[in-house]
Each structure stands twice: as C-alpha cells, then as structure tokens.
Design an enzyme around this catalytic site. Structure first.
Site, PDB file in Angstrom:
ATOM      1  N   TYR A 142      44.509  44.319  51.460  1.00 39.25           N
ATOM      2  CA  TYR A 142      45.416  44.497  50.328  1.00 39.25           C
ATOM      3  C   TYR A 142      44.604  44.888  49.102  1.00 39.25           C
ATOM      4  O   TYR A 142      43.590  44.259  48.801  1.00 39.25           O
ATOM      5  CB  TYR A 142      46.177  43.194  50.061  1.00 39.25           C
ATOM      6  CG  TYR A 142      47.173  43.277  48.915  1.00 39.25           C
ATOM      7  CD1 TYR A 142      48.295  44.104  49.006  1.00 39.25           C
ATOM      8  CD2 TYR A 142      47.002  42.533  47.755  1.00 39.25           C
ATOM      9  CE1 TYR A 142      49.210  44.179  47.963  1.00 39.25           C
ATOM     10  CE2 TYR A 142      47.911  42.594  46.706  1.00 39.25           C
ATOM     11  CZ  TYR A 142      49.016  43.422  46.818  1.00 39.25           C
ATOM     12  OH  TYR A 142      49.928  43.495  45.783  1.00 39.25           O
ATOM     13  N   ASP A 230      36.430  45.567  46.964  1.00 35.06           N
ATOM     14  CA  ASP A 230      37.540  44.906  46.291  1.00 35.06           C
ATOM     15  C   ASP A 230      37.267  43.411  46.362  1.00 35.06           C
ATOM     16  O   ASP A 230      37.524  42.762  47.367  1.00 35.06           O
ATOM     17  CB  ASP A 230      38.875  45.265  46.945  1.00 35.06           C
ATOM     18  CG  ASP A 230      40.044  44.567  46.249  1.00 35.06           C
ATOM     19  OD1 ASP A 230      39.802  43.637  45.463  1.00 35.06           O
ATOM     20  OD2 ASP A 230      41.191  44.967  46.516  1.00 35.06           O
ATOM     21  N   LYS A 258      41.794  37.674  39.675  1.00 32.76           N
ATOM     22  CA  LYS A 258      41.944  36.260  40.034  1.00 32.76           C
ATOM     23  C   LYS A 258      40.955  35.329  39.316  1.00 32.76           C
ATOM     24  O   LYS A 258      41.177  35.039  38.147  1.00 32.76           O
ATOM     25  CB  LYS A 258      41.937  36.129  41.551  1.00 32.76           C
ATOM     26  CG  LYS A 258      43.163  36.905  42.114  1.00 32.76           C
ATOM     27  CD  LYS A 258      43.481  36.773  43.563  1.00 32.76           C
ATOM     28  CE  LYS A 258      44.802  37.481  43.848  1.00 32.76           C
ATOM     29  NZ  LYS A 258      44.812  38.410  44.937  1.00 32.76           N
TER      30      LYS A 258
HETATM   31  C1  PLP Z   1      45.427  39.871  44.738  1.00 31.43           C
HETATM   32  C2  PLP Z   1      44.652  41.063  45.168  1.00 31.43           C
HETATM   33  C3  PLP Z   1      44.754  42.294  44.497  1.00 31.43           C
HETATM   34  C4  PLP Z   1      45.772  42.550  43.426  1.00 31.43           C
HETATM   35  O1  PLP Z   1      45.595  41.773  42.285  1.00 31.43           O
HETATM   36  P1  PLP Z   1      46.861  41.520  41.317  1.00 31.43           P
HETATM   37  O2  PLP Z   1      46.269  40.783  40.162  1.00 31.43           O
HETATM   38  O3  PLP Z   1      47.852  40.740  42.097  1.00 31.43           O
HETATM   39  O4  PLP Z   1      47.378  42.857  40.926  1.00 31.43           O
HETATM   40  C5  PLP Z   1      43.901  43.308  44.875  1.00 31.43           C
HETATM   41  N1  PLP Z   1      43.001  43.124  45.867  1.00 31.43           N
HETATM   42  C6  PLP Z   1      42.882  41.979  46.525  1.00 31.43           C
HETATM   43  C7  PLP Z   1      41.850  41.831  47.591  1.00 31.43           C
HETATM   44  C8  PLP Z   1      43.724  40.907  46.230  1.00 31.43           C
HETATM   45  O5  PLP Z   1      43.651  39.780  46.943  1.00 31.43           O
END
Ligand code: PLP
Length: 428
Positions: A142, A230, A258
């Site tokens: 994701y 990411d 996060k």
């Molecule tokens: C949560 C997440 C995102 C997106 O972050 P948001 O602050 O929800 O837009 C992108 N990459 C990874 C791996 C994530 O877990």
C-alpha cells in the site's frame, strides 16, 4: 449515556459509510465499530466506557502510545504560539535535522501532510530526475490512495475485496507496473522508480527475503531507475533509523508518515541533496502544501523522536519476539494453526485450520486473510477487551506503552479467541 451504535448511526447519516477511512469500518469483520473518546498509553476507551488494549495505535502512527504526557505538553506549548503561519518555522528544521541525523542516506526531507502525499511526491521527483514515466510497485503493498498507486494496494482495498478503485482512469494507472513481492523484477530503461515497502505491512506482514532489497537496489542501478522505500510504517518504528539501517540497503528516496507526526497529520519524503535539487523552488518539479511542516505536527514528531533511543527499539523487538512466540503457542494449543511473523517490533498474525508456511507474497497472504477465521477471532478478542485492527490484512502495533502484563493478557485472550474461531463454522 450514549452507545457505540447510536454514534455510528449518526455517523452513517452524515459521513459516507460512517468512517473517514474505510479500514475503520467493520465491513470485513461485521458488527458496529466502537467510537473512541480517549486513549492513554496502550489503551483506548469508547463512548460506552469500555477500555481496550489497543493494537491499532492509529495504524502505526502512535509509537509511544496514546496521549503521552510529554507529547501533550509539547502540543499545548506549540498551540499557544500559533498553529500555522505560511512561513518557515524552527519546528520543521528541528524535525528534519533529527530525521536526517539518524537515517544515513537521508540528507534532506520535505514535509507534507500525509503518507499518501509523501509517496505521490516522491514518485513525481523520481520521474522528474529520470525523465521516465513507468513506476513499478509490488502486489499487496500500500502506498496511499493516490490514483496511480492504489492498484493492487492491499490493506483496506483488499479487505473490501476490490482489485483497485472505481474513479481511477485507465490512463492514471497506465504507467504503473505491478509485480509480485519478493521476486526481483527485470527492469528496463522506461522505469523511473521502483516503489517498495521494505517490510510489507499492508498485506498482514510479509518480510523481504534475505537478498530481495539488495538485489532490487542492484537491478535499479543497472537500468538507472530510482529505488523508493515507502517507510510510512517502517520509518522510526522498525529501527532507530528505519529500514535502511535494519536491512543495510540505501534507497534513493524515502517516504515517511505515521510515527514522525507523533499522532498528528504528517508525511515527508527525502533523499540526497542532489536528487532533491529538482524540487521547486530550486528545480522544475513542483510540489506544495498550505499546512506542510505544520508547527503542531512537527512539535509532536520531534518530541516522539527525542524520546526513543536505539535501546528502546532493541528492547521492544525482544518483547515483541517473546509475545509472538507465546501468541503462536496459545493459538496452536487451542486448535488452530498460526503464524506470527516478526520483523523488529512489527508483527503479523495469520490463522488457518491447516499447517502452513509464512507467506512470501500477496497471493499467499490473501488465501490466509480471506479464510474467514479472522472475523470470529477479532470479535472474541474485542469481547475480552483487546482491540485488533478490524481487518485481516493489517498488522498489530505494539507501542512502547504496552506493558508485559498487557501482552500476557492478550496471549490469554488469544487462547480463548482461537477456541471460538476454531469452533465457528466457515461462512459460505
Ligand atoms: C499508511 C500508509 C501510507 C499512506 O499514509 P496516509 O497518511 O494514510 O496517507 C503509505 N504507505 C504505507 C506503507 C502506509 O502504511
């Protein structure tokens, strides 16, 4: 007194599906979400006065636990000075210095307001640097909800059984290539970037093979593509310096979110000064944000980072490893088979009625996540005061506030929840 049901009904009236992010709905597990009024450390409390040991922890945003007194105090101070100015502030410099001081290959970061924005912007930078169009992502990873990256996105998309999203045009995904996790793809010179979760934490937990990330680095170098980590989940959670230190592989671009917001909306992307020199105002790649580098978010993030040392990660990882082993044993003793994969302090949980291996890619994870066992397990845990994420594709987040007693209570609950799940007929 109000009830969860009342609040959710009101929410359904004025908020689509009653939630502001689909993963929060109980769509895949059934029932009514609990509406949270407060959190403290490892716990959250709902409108009915129930308190749960919380393993959601805002899907990883909370590393110290909820409402850490020092973070709350820092926010109080910051708020009194004004919450947004549209001008540079010391807070963003201080957080950027903390981050670049820890992550070896990170020389500069630019702040945004979410992980989605961070990844979207990093991809734009990679295209700007290389002059190429294609981006390769892995099945089940994701990277936020931007149009071109939502395809095969794991997490909430997988929970709802969707292949991608309506409203995304064929053109928007025409330059996105999807490959299976843990297999190094053969790239060519049309690829601007390879985007990867160094530990895949949105298809439950799938760790990288020993050589996967290093070989991905080599393959990117061979064709001149940029490697983007990411680290929205792994950044400053997997390790003091995130995945680069943990796996010994240096990407060209990093995305964060996060943890670095300390519970406030934030994201960041970064890399070397040379790569980031393409960004406006210095370079031709435009990227902007009214609330970017927000004083409250950067204050909270700095406070969190300043309160964790390398030893805290080692300690938390050791405690999580022990917890994972106990969880695994408790569930197996109760008539189900379990795998509780662990990478640093991150842990996943797969359940099955048959013996199985730890999944290595999305296809394998999917079979397990969709086998119907998580639903009764989740509810039995919730009944015992343990809040897991309401979806089998998510992982468990153990914060620094979770005590050994909290973890022991969770293992005990899991033993009985596994018996409930084992005795539940498979829904057709
Ligand atoms: C949560 C997440 C995102 C997106 O972050 P948001 O602050 O929800 O837009 C992108 N990459 C990874 C791996 C994530 O877990």
């Amino acid at each position: 007194m109000s009830t969860n049901k009342e609040w959710f009904e009101r929410a359904l009236h004025v908020i689509p599906g009653g939630v502001d992010s689909p993963v929060r709905s109980f769509r895949s597990v059934g029932g009514t979400p609990y509406t949270v009024v407060s959190g403290a450390g490892a716990y959250v409390s709902d409108v009915e006065g129930n308190t749960y040991i919380d393993f959601v922890q805002s899907y990883g945003a909370s590393l110290l636990g909820h409402a850490h007194p020092a973070v709350v105090e820092r926010l109080r101070e910051a708020a009194a000075l004004g919450t947004t100015f549209g001008a540079p502030t010391p807070g963003e410099v201080l957080l950027a210095e903390k981050m670049t001081g820890r992550v070896p290959g990170l020389e500069q970061v630019r702040f945004v307001s979410s992980g989605t924005e961070a990844v979207m912007s990093a991809v734009r930078v990679a295209r700007g640097v290389t002059g190429r169009d294609k981006v390769l992502k892995f099945d089940g990873c994701y990277h936020g909800h931007s149009d071109s990256l939502l395809v095969a996105g794991g997490s909430g998309v997988a929970q709802l059984g969707l292949p991608g999203s309506a409203g995304v045009t064929a053109n928007a995904v025409a330059d996105t290539i999807v490959a299976p996790y843990n297999v190094v793809p053969a790239l060519d010179e049309t690829v601007a970037a390879v985007l990867v979760e160094p530990v895949a934490a949105n298809m439950n937990l799938v760790g990288p093979h020993a050589t996967f990330l290093a070989q991905l680095r080599d393959e990117c170098d061979r064709v001149g593509a940029l490697l983007i980590f990411d680290e929205v989940i792994t950044g400053f959670r997997l390790d003091y310096a995130g995945a680069e230190q943990f796996f010994g592989v240096t990407p060209d671009l990093y995305c964060f979110g996060k943890v670095i917001g300390g519970g406030l909306p934030v994201g960041a992307f970064g890399g070397s000064r040379a790569v980031l020199s393409v960004l406006a105002p210095a370079g031709p790649v435009y990227q902007a944000g009214t609330l970017s580098g927000n004083p409250l978010a950067t204050a909270a993030g700095s406070e969190v980072l300043s309160r964790v040392a390398p030893a805290d990660y080692a300690d938390l990882s050791a405690r999580v490893a022990r917890f994972a082993a106990q969880l695994n044993e408790a569930i197996r003793d109760s008539g189900l088979f379990a795998r509780v994969p662990v990478r640093g302090p991150l842990l996943g949980l797969y359940l099955s009625r048959e013996e199985f291996e730890e999944p290595e890619n999305f296809a394998q994870a999917q079979v397990l996540c969709d086998n119907g066992l998580y639903r009764p397990f989740f509810h039995a845990m919730l009944d015992k005061g343990i809040a897991l994420a309401p979806g089998a594709y998510e992982i468990l987040f153990v914060s620094l506030a979770h005590s050994d007693e909290d973890l022991d209570r969770t293992v005990e609950a899991a033993a009985s929840a596994a018996r409930v799940a084992a005795g539940t007929p498979v829904a057709s």
